[in-house]
Scaffold this motif. Structure first.
Motif, PDB file in Angstrom:
ATOM      1  N   ARG A 116       1.337  12.507   2.793  1.00  0.00           N
ATOM      2  CA  ARG A 116       0.385  11.388   2.819  1.00  0.00           C
ATOM      3  C   ARG A 116      -0.887  11.744   3.578  1.00  0.00           C
ATOM      4  O   ARG A 116      -1.971  11.299   3.227  1.00  0.00           O
TER       5      ARG A 116
ATOM      6  N   ARG B  43       9.145  -2.114  -0.593  1.00  0.00           N
ATOM      7  CA  ARG B  43      10.555  -2.481  -0.361  1.00  0.00           C
ATOM      8  C   ARG B  43      10.636  -3.669   0.594  1.00  0.00           C
ATOM      9  O   ARG B  43      11.417  -4.598   0.379  1.00  0.00           O
TER      10      ARG B  43
ATOM     11  N   ASP C 135       3.217   4.403   8.806  1.00  0.00           N
ATOM     12  CA  ASP C 135       3.737   3.093   8.385  1.00  0.00           C
ATOM     13  C   ASP C 135       4.707   3.235   7.211  1.00  0.00           C
ATOM     14  O   ASP C 135       5.653   2.481   7.079  1.00  0.00           O
ATOM     15  N   ASP C 136       4.450   4.223   6.374  1.00  0.00           N
ATOM     16  CA  ASP C 136       5.329   4.417   5.211  1.00  0.00           C
ATOM     17  C   ASP C 136       6.620   5.138   5.580  1.00  0.00           C
ATOM     18  O   ASP C 136       7.581   5.134   4.810  1.00  0.00           O
ATOM     19  N   SER C 137       6.645   5.752   6.767  1.00  0.00           N
ATOM     20  CA  SER C 137       7.690   6.754   7.003  1.00  0.00           C
ATOM     21  C   SER C 137       9.042   6.210   7.466  1.00  0.00           C
ATOM     22  O   SER C 137      10.011   6.949   7.485  1.00  0.00           O
ATOM     23  N   ASP C 138       9.113   4.928   7.834  1.00  0.00           N
ATOM     24  CA  ASP C 138      10.392   4.385   8.338  1.00  0.00           C
ATOM     25  C   ASP C 138      10.911   5.209   9.505  1.00  0.00           C
ATOM     26  O   ASP C 138      12.119   5.405   9.665  1.00  0.00           O
TER      27      ASP C 138
ATOM     28  N   GLU D 252       6.355   7.993  -7.036  1.00  0.00           N
ATOM     29  CA  GLU D 252       6.635   6.858  -6.142  1.00  0.00           C
ATOM     30  C   GLU D 252       6.540   5.532  -6.892  1.00  0.00           C
ATOM     31  O   GLU D 252       7.326   4.609  -6.663  1.00  0.00           O
TER      32      GLU D 252
ATOM     33  N   PHE E 123       0.199   4.988  -4.165  1.00  0.00           N
ATOM     34  CA  PHE E 123       1.421   5.545  -4.747  1.00  0.00           C
ATOM     35  C   PHE E 123       1.126   6.758  -5.641  1.00  0.00           C
ATOM     36  O   PHE E 123       0.186   6.723  -6.434  1.00  0.00           O
TER      37      PHE E 123
ATOM     38  N   GLY F 239       0.820  -1.209   0.000  1.00  0.00           N
ATOM     39  CA  GLY F 239       0.000   0.000   0.000  1.00  0.00           C
ATOM     40  C   GLY F 239       0.853   1.258   0.000  1.00  0.00           C
ATOM     41  O   GLY F 239       0.349   2.344  -0.252  1.00  0.00           O
ATOM     42  N   THR F 240       2.144   1.086   0.291  1.00  0.00           N
ATOM     43  CA  THR F 240       3.057   2.239   0.331  1.00  0.00           C
ATOM     44  C   THR F 240       4.420   1.811  -0.234  1.00  0.00           C
ATOM     45  O   THR F 240       4.734   0.616  -0.255  1.00  0.00           O
ATOM     46  N   PRO F 241       5.233   2.779  -0.647  1.00  0.00           N
ATOM     47  CA  PRO F 241       6.582   2.429  -1.136  1.00  0.00           C
ATOM     48  C   PRO F 241       7.386   1.646  -0.104  1.00  0.00           C
ATOM     49  O   PRO F 241       8.124   0.719  -0.442  1.00  0.00           O
ATOM     50  N   SER F 242       7.210   2.003   1.159  1.00  0.00           N
ATOM     51  CA  SER F 242       7.941   1.320   2.212  1.00  0.00           C
ATOM     52  C   SER F 242       7.539  -0.159   2.275  1.00  0.00           C
ATOM     53  O   SER F 242       8.389  -1.048   2.414  1.00  0.00           O
TER      54      SER F 242
END
Ligand code: SF4
Lengths: 335, 160
Positions: B32, A23, B119-122, A55, A51, A17-20
């Motif tokens: 976001r 990965r 959650d996306d932010s690391d 992204e 995205f 659901g996200t770039p993170s």
């Protein structure tokens, strides 16, 4: 031997659901990651998810460098007067380097087939194609290479289907269960005016409210309907009507299905024999901790199975909706 | 009790410093969150005597007594370690919700957007705190590590 039985190991198709999360999925062993743009063109149109174009391009580059692929979902149904949004999503996905497009709508399939004939086209589960005639039609008309099967078929039915169709099949092996014939459920539309097909979201968060009771209970509400009340000691589920608890015929209970998640780890040998080309993990709306745990578990299970080792089947219970796992229709005992 | 008496002002400079350092290090969070950055979200730390109310768009965070009545659009509650895990992406928000380790109320969209943005932010709170306090961040890091190392031990002592 069917076209699928020639493959040794099915592709592991994982959600992001996200770039993170993408990965994390690639690093955990995904062969393919599927994801969508940040708008209503995909069926996980949740706030803060998905995205941007930039992204998506970066994510595709990240995956390709590590020999993984990216499938882009454009799997909602274009609305009259707004078709450009969906066509642009198809064009931009190809521009970002997508390895395949996952579509549900016939018009969009036609557009993608004509405009981008070199890009693989997959049929989304939202199209609800589950019989040989429907699937053959998509293959012959739009050159669809793979169909994602609705979660309503038993393994026996999938095996029979694979012998009759000219394309690959992809099946869900873990995650949320949409218990109706997918793409055809109107429960969310009835309660909120918004549906997975048109708006990319079932039971949109804007229509959901949770209310905590003084006794530790929790009510979940969708639109004007209270769809469940959980006691303090109970695990909870998603606020979808299909997992709601209602009074019906003098009884109170789950009239569609209890909150639970699909887990086909125990069915893996049968599914491998059935000739499917890809195992799909649901959950683009879940966090990267979920993505990592589920991808690793299935990657390990596939490798253990290939070595003839026993497959660990209870690894993922902590991630399950309602704290329960089910094999769903794969072990179907009802009609 | 008056609103000002409910506010724990002495905690606010440190908390605000970390909060702003996180936002500076992760501008993608604001991106976001989009319109939900304007939402006032209350964080109830179940095992702490205080709660926080933050508004990302204004880079504002207030610290209040645990039972303070403060206006907010949405609320997330959970233990300190659970909320930390959630913020750093170490725990899956849906699983923590299913198991009742976190509870939410109010504007669900705002909570979902925040969860996805984090959650996306690391993000790494320790790293960000160190950045916020420079050398003074070292004691924070030591406390955090000690707390993490001691956690299984303490949990074991209370196990049935
Ligand atoms: S209500 Fe349930 S069955 Fe219907 S679309 Fe939503 S998740 Fe699927």
């Amino acid at each position: 031997m069917t076209k699928q039985q020639g493959r040794k190991t099915p592709e592991l198709v994982c959600p992001a659901g996200t770039p993170s999360a993408l990965r994390v999925a690639v690093d955990a062993g995904a062969d393919v990651v599927y994801c969508g743009f940040r708008d209503e063109t995909n069926a996980r149109n949740f706030p803060g998810l998905n995205f941007s174009r930039a992204e998506m391009a970066e994510a595709t580059e990240y995956a390709h460098k590590r020999k993984a692929q990216v499938y882009v979902t454009v799997n909602t149904f274009p609305q009259a007067g707004k078709t450009d949004l969906w066509r642009k999503a198809v064009d931009d996905a190809v521009g970002c380097g997508a390895d395949a497009l996952i579509v549900a709508d016939m018009g969009l399939a036609s557009y993608a087939a004509k405009t981008h004939p070199d890009t693989r086209l997959h049929l989304s589960v939202q199209a609800s194609a589950s019989n040989p005639d429907a699937i053959k039609y998509y293959c012959e008309t739009f050159n669809v290479k793979r169909v994602v099967l609705p979660r309503v078929l038993s393994v026996t039915e999938i095996t029979a289907l694979n012998d009759e169709i000219p394309c690959e099949t992809e099946v869900f092996v873990f995650g949320g269960l949409c218990v109706m014939a997918e793409g055809r459920c109107l429960l969310s539309s009835y309660a909120t005016g918004k549906s997975p097909n048109m708006n990319g979201v079932c039971s949109p968060a804007g229509d959901v409210r949770y209310e905590q009771g003084k006794d530790g209970s929790m009510d979940s509400k969708l639109g004007v309907f209270t769809i469940n009340r959980f006691a303090e000691s109970e695990t909870t589920g998603y606020p979808t009507i299909c997992k709601g608890r209602f009074k019906c015929g003098g009884n109170t209970g789950y009239i569609f299905e209890e909150p639970s998640s699909l887990d086909a780890l125990s069915m893996m040998p049968d599914l491998l024999q059935s000739g499917v080309a890809a195992f799909k993990i649901e959950g683009r709306q879940r966090g990267r901790a979920y993505t990592e745990a589920v991808v690793k578990a299935f990657r390990k299970a596939l490798s253990d199975y290939a070595r003839g080792w026993p497959v660990k089947t209870d690894a993922l219970i902590a991630l399950a909706e309602g704290g329960q796992l089910t094999e769903g229709a794969y072990k179907k005992t009802w009609r | 009790m008056k609103k000002d008496q409910q506010r724990l002002k002495f905690l606010e400079p440190a908390v605000r410093r970390v909060f702003c350092a996180v936002l500076d290090a992760h501008p993608e969070i604001v991106d976001r969150l989009d319109d939900y950055a304007a939402s006032r979200i209350r964080i109830d730390v179940r095992d702490a005597p205080f709660c926080m109310v933050m508004q990302v768009s204004k880079r504002e965070i207030g610290v209040y007594r645990r039972d303070a009545k403060v206006k907010s659009d949405a609320r997330i509650g959970g233990s300190f370690m659970t909320l930390l895990k959630l913020a750093e992406g170490g725990g899956d928000g849906d699983s923590l919700f299913f198991s009742r380790d976190i509870e939410i109320s109010g504007d669900t969209e705002a909570v979902v957007a925040l969860r996805n943005a984090l959650d996306d932010s690391d993000m790494n709170i320790v790293r960000e705190s160190l950045a916020a306090f420079g050398v003074l961040g070292l004691p924070l890091r030591i406390c955090y590590r000690v707390f993490q190392d001691m956690r299984p031990l303490v949990a074991g002592m209370f196990a049935p």
